[in-house]
Design a protein around this motif. Structure first.
Motif, mmCIF file in Angstrom:
data_model
loop_
_atom_site.group_PDB
_atom_site.id
_atom_site.type_symbol
_atom_site.label_atom_id
_atom_site.label_comp_id
_atom_site.label_asym_id
_atom_site.label_seq_id
_atom_site.Cartn_x
_atom_site.Cartn_y
_atom_site.Cartn_z
ATOM 1 N N LEU A 165 0.820 -1.419 0.082
ATOM 2 C CA LEU A 165 -0.112 -0.094 0.061
ATOM 3 C C LEU A 165 0.910 1.169 -0.004
ATOM 4 O O LEU A 165 0.603 2.393 -0.734
ATOM 5 N N ARG A 166 1.855 1.095 0.612
ATOM 6 C CA ARG A 166 2.908 2.294 0.745
ATOM 7 C C ARG A 166 3.484 2.576 -0.579
ATOM 8 O O ARG A 166 3.479 4.001 -1.061
ATOM 9 N N ILE A 167 3.988 1.742 -1.167
ATOM 10 C CA ILE A 167 4.615 1.864 -2.452
ATOM 11 C C ILE A 167 3.251 2.293 -3.626
ATOM 12 O O ILE A 167 3.887 3.221 -4.223
ATOM 13 N N LEU A 168 2.440 1.932 -3.500
ATOM 14 C CA LEU A 168 1.368 2.294 -4.401
ATOM 15 C C LEU A 168 0.860 3.717 -4.090
ATOM 16 O O LEU A 168 0.942 4.684 -4.886
ATOM 17 N N CYS A 169 0.666 4.191 -2.942
ATOM 18 C CA CYS A 169 0.213 5.341 -2.668
ATOM 19 C C CYS A 169 0.985 6.550 -2.715
ATOM 20 O O CYS A 169 0.782 7.653 -2.746
ATOM 21 N N GLU A 170 2.350 6.283 -2.404
ATOM 22 C CA GLU A 170 3.645 7.219 -2.654
ATOM 23 C C GLU A 170 3.859 7.783 -3.938
ATOM 24 O O GLU A 170 4.411 8.707 -4.069
ATOM 25 N N ASN A 171 3.536 6.778 -4.983
ATOM 26 C CA ASN A 171 3.615 7.009 -6.383
ATOM 27 C C ASN A 171 2.466 7.000 -7.033
ATOM 28 O O ASN A 171 2.350 5.942 -7.794
ATOM 29 N N PRO A 172 1.592 7.491 -6.868
ATOM 30 C CA PRO A 172 0.013 7.305 -7.148
ATOM 31 C C PRO A 172 -0.169 7.429 -8.809
ATOM 32 O O PRO A 172 -1.200 6.753 -9.110
ATOM 33 N N LYS A 173 0.636 7.695 -9.318
ATOM 34 C CA LYS A 173 0.470 8.146 -11.102
ATOM 35 C C LYS A 173 1.228 6.820 -11.744
ATOM 36 O O LYS A 173 1.179 6.767 -12.836
ATOM 37 N N ARG A 174 2.026 6.216 -10.714
ATOM 38 C CA ARG A 174 2.932 5.042 -11.767
ATOM 39 C C ARG A 174 2.253 3.683 -11.596
ATOM 40 O O ARG A 174 1.394 3.476 -10.360
ATOM 41 N N ILE A 175 2.580 3.112 -12.473
ATOM 42 C CA ILE A 175 1.841 1.641 -12.601
ATOM 43 C C ILE A 175 2.846 0.827 -12.400
ATOM 44 O O ILE A 175 3.835 0.466 -13.039
ATOM 45 N N TYR A 176 2.587 -0.098 -11.330
ATOM 46 C CA TYR A 176 3.629 -1.230 -11.094
ATOM 47 C C TYR A 176 2.986 -2.792 -11.603
ATOM 48 O O TYR A 176 1.812 -3.038 -11.485
ATOM 49 N N TYR A 201 -2.533 -10.727 -2.157
ATOM 50 C CA TYR A 201 -2.025 -9.396 -1.215
ATOM 51 C C TYR A 201 -2.934 -8.237 -1.476
ATOM 52 O O TYR A 201 -3.704 -7.583 -0.552
ATOM 53 N N ILE A 202 -3.033 -8.124 -2.834
ATOM 54 C CA ILE A 202 -3.966 -6.753 -3.387
ATOM 55 C C ILE A 202 -5.352 -7.175 -2.776
ATOM 56 O O ILE A 202 -6.201 -6.105 -2.285
ATOM 57 N N SER A 203 -5.772 -8.346 -3.129
ATOM 58 C CA SER A 203 -7.248 -8.647 -2.825
ATOM 59 C C SER A 203 -7.532 -8.523 -1.287
ATOM 60 O O SER A 203 -8.465 -7.877 -0.978
ATOM 61 N N ASN A 204 -6.424 -8.945 -0.453
ATOM 62 C CA ASN A 204 -6.686 -8.966 0.945
ATOM 63 C C ASN A 204 -6.480 -7.417 1.208
ATOM 64 O O ASN A 204 -7.316 -7.092 2.273
ATOM 65 N N ILE A 205 -5.853 -6.490 0.926
ATOM 66 C CA ILE A 205 -5.623 -4.864 1.252
ATOM 67 C C ILE A 205 -7.018 -4.450 0.845
ATOM 68 O O ILE A 205 -7.712 -3.602 1.621
ATOM 69 N N ARG A 206 -7.603 -4.819 -0.536
ATOM 70 C CA ARG A 206 -8.801 -4.196 -0.814
ATOM 71 C C ARG A 206 -10.035 -4.614 0.035
ATOM 72 O O ARG A 206 -10.833 -3.694 0.355
ATOM 73 N N LYS A 207 -9.887 -5.758 0.424
ATOM 74 C CA LYS A 207 -11.029 -6.011 1.666
ATOM 75 C C LYS A 207 -11.089 -5.338 2.765
ATOM 76 O O LYS A 207 -12.102 -4.956 3.624
ATOM 77 N N ILE A 219 -7.101 1.310 -5.049
ATOM 78 C CA ILE A 219 -6.055 0.562 -5.861
ATOM 79 C C ILE A 219 -6.690 0.061 -7.241
ATOM 80 O O ILE A 219 -7.724 -0.650 -7.166
ATOM 81 N N LEU A 220 -6.185 0.459 -8.289
ATOM 82 C CA LEU A 220 -6.907 0.246 -9.466
ATOM 83 C C LEU A 220 -6.006 -0.963 -10.246
ATOM 84 O O LEU A 220 -4.895 -0.767 -10.164
ATOM 85 N N ASN A 221 -6.805 -1.573 -11.222
ATOM 86 C CA ASN A 221 -6.069 -2.720 -12.019
ATOM 87 C C ASN A 221 -6.000 -1.876 -13.199
ATOM 88 O O ASN A 221 -6.644 -0.982 -13.784
ATOM 89 N N VAL A 225 -1.026 -4.892 -17.480
ATOM 90 C CA VAL A 225 0.137 -3.910 -16.992
ATOM 91 C C VAL A 225 0.394 -4.362 -15.711
ATOM 92 O O VAL A 225 1.557 -4.748 -15.075
ATOM 93 N N GLY A 226 -0.585 -4.096 -14.666
ATOM 94 C CA GLY A 226 -0.459 -4.044 -13.293
ATOM 95 C C GLY A 226 -1.251 -3.215 -12.395
ATOM 96 O O GLY A 226 -2.613 -3.263 -12.558
ATOM 97 N N TYR A 227 -0.848 -2.523 -11.253
ATOM 98 C CA TYR A 227 -1.481 -1.878 -10.374
ATOM 99 C C TYR A 227 -1.211 -0.438 -10.210
ATOM 100 O O TYR A 227 0.287 -0.151 -10.379
ATOM 101 N N LYS A 228 -2.116 0.476 -9.941
ATOM 102 C CA LYS A 228 -1.766 1.672 -9.594
ATOM 103 C C LYS A 228 -2.721 2.185 -8.631
ATOM 104 O O LYS A 228 -3.889 1.799 -8.259
ATOM 105 N N PHE A 229 -2.210 3.177 -7.721
ATOM 106 C CA PHE A 229 -3.060 4.085 -6.928
ATOM 107 C C PHE A 229 -3.939 5.132 -7.693
ATOM 108 O O PHE A 229 -3.389 5.803 -8.588
#
Length: 234
Positions: A165-176, A201-207, A219-221, A225-229
């Motif tokens: 969650l930290r990685i995604l929200c600290e770089n919200p425009k980046r797709i991982y 893990y993503i599913s768990n965080i979303r729940k 957290i968006l698909n 490609v992957g995921y982004k905030f």
């Protein structure tokens, strides 16, 4: 770091004594539990820095015990199991486990993983972020204390859930990609099947943070490609 407290949960006395001997040589303080009841007592009264948890226990299984532990603490949990199927590993990680090793194991690898998880937990507790609190919509993340809340209600994330969650929200425009997230959080190259670990893990965080996990707003698909905030929540 010498003196850190480790709880071993296993109903086989020989395994308990064996792991305990390895850890004592590294100058850790070791607690042993043969069932879930003893383990929960130590979680409350001994405040371990890491838990080594067997899946097969006499009262409740390790999966259920992990869920119970996660109600009160984000302590790193390393699962041990005789089961080597990917589904068993995914199940253990999806309930908040941080790692999974199959018996029989090499003592050196066990110690290396213990040290790695303790080191990351120590690093995660350091105030090394310039901005202590990040807010996105109703989501609030305290980078210093690892506390997460939604609509002012506290959410309990495991250490690795928090890191994702930290990685995604600290770089919200980046797709991982799933491979990138795995490498950044586990500090190792992603292997076949590890992409599924990230998906779990993503599913768990979303729940835990989404009002409707089937229609996520944080957290968006990004298909293929992957995921982004969702930076539109900033």
């Amino acid at each position: 770091m010498a003196g850190e407290r480790i709880l071993i949960v296993d109903d086989e006395p020989e395994i308990l004594q064996l792991i305990q001997s390895y850890l004592l040589k590294e100058n850790y303080v070791v607690f042993a539990a043969g069932d879930a009841a003893q383990a929960l007592w130590h979680i409350k009264h001994s405040s371990p820095n890491l838990v080594i948890l067997d899946i097969m226990l006499p009262d409740i299984d390790g999966i259920e015990l992990c869920l119970e532990i996660r109600r009160t603490t984000n302590v790193p949990i390393l699962f041990l199991s005789c089961k080597s199927e990917e589904l068993d590993k995914v199940s253990a990680l999806s309930v908040g486990g941080d790692d999974y090793m199959v018996k029989p194991f090499m003592p050196g690898e066990l110690i290396a993983r213990v040290k790695a998880h303790l080191r990351r937990a120590r690093q995660g507790s350091q105030p090394d972020h310039q901005e202590t609190i990040i807010r996105h919509g109703d989501l609030e993340i305290n980078m210093m204390t690892h506390e997460v809340s939604v609509n002012n209600a506290e959410v309990c994330l495991s250490h690795k859930e928090f890191e994702i969650l930290r990685i995604l929200c600290e770089n919200p425009k980046r797709i991982y990609s799933t491979e990138q997230l795995f490498q950044m959080v586990w500090k190792s190259n992603a292997l076949e099947g590890d992409a599924r670990t990230i998906m779990v893990y993503i599913s768990n965080i979303r729940k835990k943070i989404e009002s409707d996990p089937s229609c996520p707003q944080y957290i968006l698909n990004v298909r293929g490609v992957g995921y982004k905030f969702n930076h539109n929540l900033m």
